[in-house]
Structures are given as structure tokens and as C-alpha cells.
Design an enzyme around this catalytic site. Structure first.
Site, short mmCIF file in Angstrom:
data_model
loop_
_atom_site.label_atom_id
_atom_site.label_comp_id
_atom_site.label_asym_id
_atom_site.label_seq_id
_atom_site.Cartn_x
_atom_site.Cartn_y
_atom_site.Cartn_z
N HIS A 168 0.81 -1.23 0.00
CA HIS A 168 0.00 0.00 0.00
C HIS A 168 0.84 1.28 0.00
CE1 HIS A 168 -3.10 -2.89 1.31
NE2 HIS A 168 -4.00 -2.03 0.91
N GLY A 217 -0.90 -2.08 -5.85
CA GLY A 217 -1.67 -3.20 -5.32
C GLY A 217 -3.07 -2.77 -4.92
N HIS A 218 -3.21 -1.53 -4.47
CA HIS A 218 -4.54 -0.95 -4.20
C HIS A 218 -4.60 0.37 -4.94
CE1 HIS A 218 -8.16 0.55 -2.48
NE2 HIS A 218 -8.20 -0.28 -1.46
N HIS A 282 -11.62 -7.23 -5.71
CA HIS A 282 -11.90 -6.29 -4.61
C HIS A 282 -12.61 -5.06 -5.18
CE1 HIS A 282 -10.75 -3.29 -1.51
NE2 HIS A 282 -10.76 -4.32 -0.70
N GLU A 334 -13.68 -9.09 -0.11
CA GLU A 334 -14.42 -7.82 -0.27
C GLU A 334 -14.69 -7.60 -1.76
OE1 GLU A 334 -11.65 -5.14 1.75
OE2 GLU A 334 -12.81 -5.45 3.58
N GLU A 350 -19.48 -2.74 0.53
CA GLU A 350 -18.69 -1.85 1.39
C GLU A 350 -19.03 -0.39 1.10
OE1 GLU A 350 -14.51 -2.69 1.40
OE2 GLU A 350 -14.03 -0.77 2.35
N CYS A 352 -17.16 2.12 1.21
CA CYS A 352 -16.14 2.71 0.33
C CYS A 352 -16.42 2.40 -1.14
CB CYS A 352 -14.76 2.17 0.68
SG CYS A 352 -14.10 2.76 2.23
N CYS A 418 -11.35 2.36 6.79
CA CYS A 418 -11.48 3.11 5.53
C CYS A 418 -12.83 3.79 5.39
CB CYS A 418 -11.27 2.15 4.37
SG CYS A 418 -12.20 0.61 4.51
N CYS A 419 -13.91 3.13 5.82
CA CYS A 419 -15.24 3.63 5.50
C CYS A 419 -15.59 4.95 6.21
CB CYS A 419 -16.29 2.57 5.79
SG CYS A 419 -16.08 1.07 4.79
ZN LIG Z 1 -14.20 0.90 3.50
#
Ligand SMILES: [Zn+2]
Length: 818
Positions: A168, A217-218, A282, A334, A350, A352, A418-419
Site C-alpha cells: 500500500h 496493489g490498491h 476487490h 471484499e 462496502e 467505500c 477506511c469507511c
Molecule cells: Zn471501507
């Protein structure tokens, strides 16, 4: 700059980072009108945005302090100063620092609308900490800086080598860039922007043709770099964004690098991005990437990238979109499920991912000019995104399921947080989704009471909306140009008011009611409704005070889903305007809703309830409630019915909720008649981190579909190979029992849980546990009940002791005792 000048400077679109630097260069043909130019005064959004400012942002900052996220920067800065006494423990996750970036971004958006010197100064202090944690060459990643020799296990011992897996490093910088652009545009300050530029320059020097390669990766760095390009005018940032997208895909890796063990689908690297058609993996990573693709396509004119985005969108809305606009069906990874795999109770959705959906759909509208993208954006916004935060702004959902048996509740914060941060940064920017311009034409995309000042080449225009939307479909727009002149106003005719709720056959209206078509009037006189791309255009000479009225009928609509969605067979959902409804326990007899049958043809009404949930429209009618009697027969009772907007469920405690209601008795889920089991309390030896595992699932009296059914089970994961786990029932009163039936959980092919290696049954005798007297085998059959009959005992508790198979965990679907 003065405050007013700052606001003016920020009156470009913060959400996209559009600024003076990017004027005149290729970009989206359609430009959004900045949220700073749109002032909402409605009863729906304005209070939520204010609660975000006064409650969500301060509490998220507090959580960042309490959980050591702010201290990460202090610790990294101390190491850089040569302080040898620093606490060198790595963060819980290497991306923990992004939560602070996101809340700073939200605070910046909020500051650009509402002056708050105290908040401004607090953010300045945080930025100083962030700047101090940046290494001299621009690298900013506290996980490694705190202890370069042994950072978090996901980070690897060298920079970037595990980027394609889970480090990340680029993801963190992406959130830094987003926060920095927002802070600069909101306040005019360069403090955080300079940190971002230094880090981005390091990336430009490190990655690119002839240099090192990687892909994030993200994802998020891609769209963040485009924002940074727009604000600075630095072509190298745009080139790097495109490079990171172009490099993504399968292929040989440099020595020492690896991809995520979940496989290349997980982070959308299974194909080159321009070859992709199916949304996989994801879901948050996916929609962030698709947003970056839209940005790069808009700025570079790359037609292959543009076409890929449209293909992926078509696939998504045909088979992987929830009625609430949520995406990502599966908690495992996810991730998106298979086409039409849209379970309700286990829906992941999710928060996000909903935020990312709106980033992406908004961009597709700006790129393509078609209102169908706004239809999906609106669906997510009013339903599956808004459900992510409670009415008081203090608690958040991570998954947003469409059905509950009481196991779901919003939380203040999460280990992976994260959310909440994403909500805090999204909410202040909501007014920025309402209007757009192309040349001298205005687009009215969304509806709410308020006022917008829109800069057009021919001079500014003010549009005042007077409406009760989303509760009522009449929208009165007073158009005030500086001087009388001709220009076009394009009014979105929402998809829900046309033929279908979504632009595919995934969901369809099933009622046979006749709905008056949408209509438009100018100063009371009807105007023709020619629609192009979902917009009705009124091109005329506008004079100050002209009133354009849109009239949308808002009857209650019954929605059915494509029969390929197994979870929704024989079920119906209710929608009114853009709002998806849910039946929730406090509003229906006996506190139950999964037992409700809503027959077709039963009339449904709607009314506004100012006293309920800060004021909501509700749907009312008659239904049938099913209940088991003591003999196991189903009793049918006519009863009143009520549904509330899905987004505000779970604000009154835990209990049942359902979006998709049974149309037939067979589809309903009446609560079992109370038995010795359903009235018992349950406890189990819990795995580390097993907090939140709901063992009550296995005594809810519901028949599992199979051992792999992921609806409601209990397992000991991640404990594997243990030979001394237990789970026990404590009965409400001493009970005489002689049979136990167990349905084991086993997710062979998907996870690491198997039927146990061995087990036995014990009952409580005084203070001792005694093995029951039986000649039956302790069965471990899958997809079946395993019954053990024993000499009757009168006892207060019954216990299973089990040993797991080597290398596997164990779990139960359901447990019956008689
Ligand atoms: Zn999230």
C-alpha cells in the site's frame, strides 16, 4: 488571499481538482459545478452535511488520535531526527495513515464552505506532523520509516518490492495527493501540496519507461495523480498515472516481487486494463481504478481506455449491481461475486465501494454526457452510500447488507477504518454532483432545495431549486441570468421516472399502474419533452425570474429482479422516486419483517412522517404475517405493513430488516416457535479476533441450504487444527432433552473450514460436565443433519466439545435440541 478570494479560487471543482492550471488543456467535455457554488438548504442533504461537519469529522479525527494513527507520523518524524527511543512497533495495517489523509480531505472540503478557524489551525498542525515524517527524498510511508529493518510484514524490507502485493505504499500516497489537492484548493495554502509534490516527484523519478515498473496493489494513485496534474500543470504526473494503468496486468515480475496471494483478479491485474470487460475482485480497488481510467481517458483522449470503462459498466449494471446501488457481493476478498450472485443478508456492499461508485459514475457522465450514469450515481447516493452513516453521524457501516436478522449494527470505528474516512470526505462534496456545464449549456443532474451560481461563458446564472425531492417529484427552478439571453438548460429526467429503475434488465417494475409521464413547464406553459441521453433540453432566451418546473410522478413502485438472481426469487422490493425502501422491525407487528408476505396487487400508500427518523417518507399498506405455532404449523395473520427508506435503517437498535420481501408464503422466513434452543443463551471458545462472531446464528431455527451456506453460521476461523474447542447452550430453565441435531459448516472450495475430526456431547450435572449416554455415532456428514439420541437428562446446559481436522478450522450452521 482573503477568505472570499479563497472561496472564489475554490469555486472550481474540488472533487476533480480542476483548477486554473488545467484550463485550456484537454479534459472532460462536461465540467461539474463546484460544490462551493451550490448551496443546499433542503431537509434531506443539508442536515446530513452539517452533521458530517459537526460530528463525523471531529469524531474521526479523535479516533485517528486515540488509535495512534496521528502518532505514526510523530514516531516516523522522531526516527528521522535520530531519536533512538522511538516506539518501533509497526501500525496495525500499513495503510492506517490514509485514514488521517481522508479526514483532512473532508475537513478541507468542509472548510471551503464553512469557515472554522479552529479546525483550520488543527489541520495545519496535522500537516506539520505529516511533513516531518517525510524522508528527505520524498518517501512518505510511516510503516517503513519507523523501522526500516523490520516494517509491517506486508511492507517488505525494501521500498516498493511488495507494492503489487499488499504494501500500500502507492495507495497511501494516492490518498495524500487527494487530501493535498483538496486542502490547497480549499485554503489556498501550499503546505500539504508541497509534501505531495515532493512525494510525486519521487514517484516520477522512480517509475516510468526505462525506469522501474510496478502497478499499485490498491488503486487510487492513478486518479490522485491526475488531480495533482490538474492543480500543478505537471505533465509528468499525468504520464505516470497512465503508466501505472498501462503496466497493470499479468506478466513476469522482477526478482523479489510478488503479487497478492489471492490472485490477479483480486486487484484487477488479470488482464491489461484496456482488455477488461467484467468487474472482478476487490470492489473498492476496482471502482477507484475505473475512476482513474475515466480521468486518463478524458485528459489523454485514449479511446481504448474509454471503451474499456464503458464495457465494464455495462457488465456491472447488467449482473452485479444491487438495487441499493451497492457493489461487491462477497465478504470473501471484499469482492464482486459471479454474475447475478447478489445475496441479501451476506451482501458486502462496502461503504467505500459506494463512494467509489459515485466517483466513477460521475466521471462517466462527464466523459459521455449520458444521464444513465447519473441514474446509477443517484441510486447509490440516496441508498447504498448514505446507509453507511447513522443519522447522528457518529457510527458507520462497513458492509451494507439488504437483509438482517439483527446481527448488523453500525460502529464508531473499525480496525480497518477506511469507511468512516471516506464518508467524511464524501459528504461535504455532495452539492458538487448537482450541476454541470458544457460550453454555454447547463446540466441539472440532481434535485434539492437550494441555490447555485453557475459561471457560463455568456455570464453567470443563478438557479434556485424549490422542491421537496426526494419525497416529492415537483421541482421548481427559478433561472436568473445576469441579463436576458439565450442558453440551454438540460434537465435530467431520472431513469426511475422513465421505463425501468436501472438501465438494464437486472431490475424491472412489475406493477401495472399507469404513471403520468414526466413534464416540463416554463412559466406555467408546457414545453416539449424531447429527450436526448436522458436529458430534456430547454433552449430559449431566459429572463431573470423565469420558472422552469419539472413534474415527476412518484407512485410507490414494485420492483422485481432478474430471475437469475436466486436470492430475490419470489420476492419484491419497493421504490418510490430514487428511494429504495426496507421493512424494519420497529414498524411491523411482533418486531419481525422476514415473516412478511406482500401479495401482488395489494394497494400501497405513502405518507411523510416528520416525527420519524428526522423526517422520512414511509410506505404503508396491508400484508400477511406468518408465524409457526407450537405444532410447527404456519399461521397466517393479516396485518399492517410499513417500510422506511433503506438508508436510514439501523438507527433504532438491532433487529430484522429486509429490502426484498416475500411475495409468496414459501419465500417468507417466519421465526421458529420458541424452543428450548431458541430461548437459550449460547457461548463458545472464541478465536483471537473472534469478536463479533455471532454464535446466535446457529440457533435461529432456520434450515441451512447446505454446509457451505454463508448466510448465518458460526466458525472458529482463524483457529485451525485445535483439539479442544467448545460451544454450549445454557437453557432458560432446566429442560429434559434426549436428542441433538447438528448441521456442520464446511466451506470446501472457498475457505478453510471443514467438518470436525471428532466431537462429543456433554450435559451439565450440578457443576460437572458429563458425556451423554448414547450408542449413536457422532456424525460428521456434510449437507445433512447429524443426530445423536441419548438417554434423557434434565439439565441446564448442553455442550459440544470438538477437535478440528489438521490444518482446518470448524464451524456449525445450525443446532437443534429436543
Ligand atoms: Zn471501507
Amino acid at each position: 488571499m482573503t477568505g472570499r478570494q479563497i472561496i472564489a479560487a475554490a469555486s472550481v471543482t474540488l472533487a476533480l481538482g480542476l483548477s486554473a492550471q488545467s484550463q485550456g488543456k484537454p479534459d472532460y467535455l462536461i465540467k461539474p459545478v463546484a460544490f462551493t457554488a451550490v448551496h443546499l438548504t433542503d431537509d434531506f442533504w443539508a442536515p446530513r452535511i452539517e452533521i458530517n461537519r459537526t460530528s463525523s469529522i471531529p469524531s474521526a479525527f479523535l479516533q485517528c488520535e486515540l488509535t495512534g494513527r496521528v502518532a505514526l507520523f510523530d514516531r516516523a518524524a522522531a526516527v528521522l531526527r535520530g531519536d533512538g527511543t522511538v516506539d518501533k512497533r509497526p501500525p496495525g495495517y500499513p495503510f492506517d495513515e490514509t485514514d488521517l489523509y481522508k479526514v483532512i480531505e473532508g475537513a478541507a472540503y468542509s472548510l471551503s464552505v464553512t469557515a472554522d478557524p479552529k479546525l483550520d489551525a488543527y489541520v495545519d498542525g496535522l500537516i506539520a506532523k505529516i511533513a516531518a515524517a517525510q524522508e528527505p527524498d520524498g518517501y512518505l510511508y510511516t510503516t517503513r520509516t519507523i523501522d526500516p529493518k523490520s516494517p509491517h510484514r506486508w511492507a517488505g524490507t525494501e521500498r516498493w518490492v511488495l507494492e503489487r502485493d499488499d504494501s500500500h505504499e502507492l495507495y497511501n500516497l494516492g490518498h495524500l495527493f487527494e487530501a493535498a489537492v483538496a486542502h490547497h484548493l480549499a485554503t489556498g495554502k501550499r503546505t500539504l501540496l508541497d509534501v505531495a509534490i515532493k512525494a510525486a516527484d519521487l514517484l516520477v523519478n522512480t517509475f516510468g519507461p526505462g525506469k522501474r515498473t510496478t502497478w499499485p496493489g490498491h488503486q487510487i494513485t492513478e486518479m490522485a495523480l491526475v488531480k495533482l496534474y490538474r492543480v500543478t500543470g505537471q505533465q509528468a504526473y499525468l504520464d505516470l498515472a497512465r503508466f501505472l494503468l498501462d503496466e497493470r496486468g499479468p506478466g513476469p515480475l522482477p526478482p523479489g516481487e510478488r503479487v497478492n496471494p489471492r490472485g490477479l483478479n483480486y486487484n484487477q491485474a488479470h488482464l491489461k486494463v484496456i482488455e477488461q470487460s467484467e468487474p472482478v475482485g476487490h470492489a473498492v480497488r476496482a471502482v477507484y481504478m475505473y475512476s482513474g481510467m475515466a480521468d486518463v481517458a478524458a485528459v489523454t483522449g485514449d479511446q481504448a481506455m474509454r471503451a474499456a470503462g464503458k464495457r465494464i459498466w455495462d457488465y456491472l449494471i447488467t449482473s452485479k449491481l444491487y438495487l441499493t446501488g451497492g457493489i461487491g457481493a462477497s465478504g470473501s476478498g471484499e469482492a464482486f461475486g459471479q454474475p447475478y450472485e447478489l445475496p441479501n443478508m451476506t451482501a458486502y456492499n462496502e461503504t467505500c465501494a459506494s463512494v467509489g461508485m459515485d466517483f466513477w459514475n460521475h466521471r462517466l457522465f462527464l466523459l459521455e454526457g449520458d444521464a444513465k450514469y447519473l441514474d446509477v450515481m443517484e441510486r447509490t447516493l440516496y441508498n447504498g452510500l448514505l446507509s453507511g452513516v447513522s443519522l447522528d453521524g457518529k457510527t458507520f457501516f462497513y458492509p451494507n447488507p439488504l437483509e438482517s436478522n439483527g446481527q448488523h449494527a453500525r460502529q464508531e470505528w473499525f480496525g480497518v477504518a477506511c469507511c468512516p474516512g471516506n464518508i467524511t470526505r464524501f459528504m461535504p462534496s455532495v452539492p458538487g454532483y448537482f450541476y454541470a456545464t458544457r460550453g454555454d449549456a447547463v446540466f441539472v443532474n440532481l434535485f434539492a432545495r437550494g441555490s447555485a451560481t453557475i459561471d457560463l461563458p455568456g455570464g453567470p446564472v443563478t438557479i434556485d431549486q424549490d422542491t421537496r425531492y426526494p419525497w416529492d417529484g415537483v421541482v421548481k427552478m427559478t433561472i436568473t441570468p445576469q441579463r436576458a439571453r439565450r442558453f440551454a438548460v438540460n434537465v435530467r429526467i431520472p431513469g426511475w421516472a422513465r421505463e425501468q429503475p436501472v438501465p438494464s434488465n437486472l431490475y424491472v417494475y412489475t406493477d401495472e399502474i399507469s404513471v403520468p409521464p414526466p413534464s416540463l413547464r416554463v412559466n406555467g406553459s408546457p414545453v416539449p419533452m424531447t429527450q436526448v441521453n436522458g436529458f430534456a433540453t430547454v433552449d430559449r432566451t431566459w429572463t431573470a425570474g423565469d420558472v422552469l418546473t419539472l413534474d415527476l410522478s412518484m407512485p410507490v413502485r414494485r420492483v422485481a429482479s432478474n430471475p437469475q438472481v436466486m436470492a430475490n426469487r419470489d420476492r419484491v422490493a419497493l421504490q418510490r422516486g430514487p428511494i429504495v425502501f426496507a421493512a424494519e422491525w420497529p414498524d411491523n407487528p411482533n418486531g419481525k419483517v422476514r415473516n412478511i408476505v406482500l401479495p401482488s396487487g395489494e394497494p400501497l400508500g405513502s405518507e411523510f412522517r416528520p416525527d420519524l427518523l428526522n423526517g422520512v417518507q414511509v410506505i404503508t399498506g396491508r400484508a400477511v404475517g406468518l408465524a409457526f405455532d407450537a405444532k410447527g404449523a404456519v399461521q397466517r395473520t393479516a396485518q399492517p405493513f410499513m417500510a422506511i427508506p433503506y438508508a436510514v435503517w439501523a438507527n433504532r437498535g438491532r433487529g430484522q430488516m429486509a429490502v426484498w420481501l416475500a411475495r409468496t408464503d414459501a419465500a417468507a422466513r417466519p421465526t421458529p416457535f420458541p424452543t428450548v434452543v431458541t430461548t437459550a443463551t449460547i457461548a463458545a471458545s472464541l478465536p483471537p479476533g473472534g469478536r463479533g462472531k455471532n454464535a446466535r446464528n446457529i440457533i435461529d431455527g432456520e434450515e441451512p441450504a447446505s454446509s457451505a451456506d454463508s448466510t448465518a453460521y458460526f466458525d472458529w476461523w482463524p483457529v485451525q487444527g485445535s483439539d479442544n474447542e467448545w460451544i454450549q447452550l445454557t437453557f432458560a430453565k432446566p429442560s429434559t432433552i434426549s436428542t441433538s441435531e447438528i448441521y456442520w459448516f464446511d466451506d470446501t472450495g472457498r475457505g478453510g473450514v471443514r467438518v470436525p475430526a471428532s466431537w462429543r456431547l456433554l450435559y451439565k450435572s450440578g457443576t460437572n460436565w458429563v458425556t451423554v449416554d448414547t450408542r449413536d455415532a457422532y456424525g460428521v456428514a456434510r449437507n445433512a443433519w447429524n443426530a445423536v439420541t441419548f438417554t434423557p437428562v434434565t439439565t441446564t446446559a448442553l455442550r459440544i466439545e470438538l477437535g478440528m481436522q489438521q490444518g482446518f478450522s470448524a464451524g456449525l450452521q445450525e443446532w437443534k435440541v429436543k
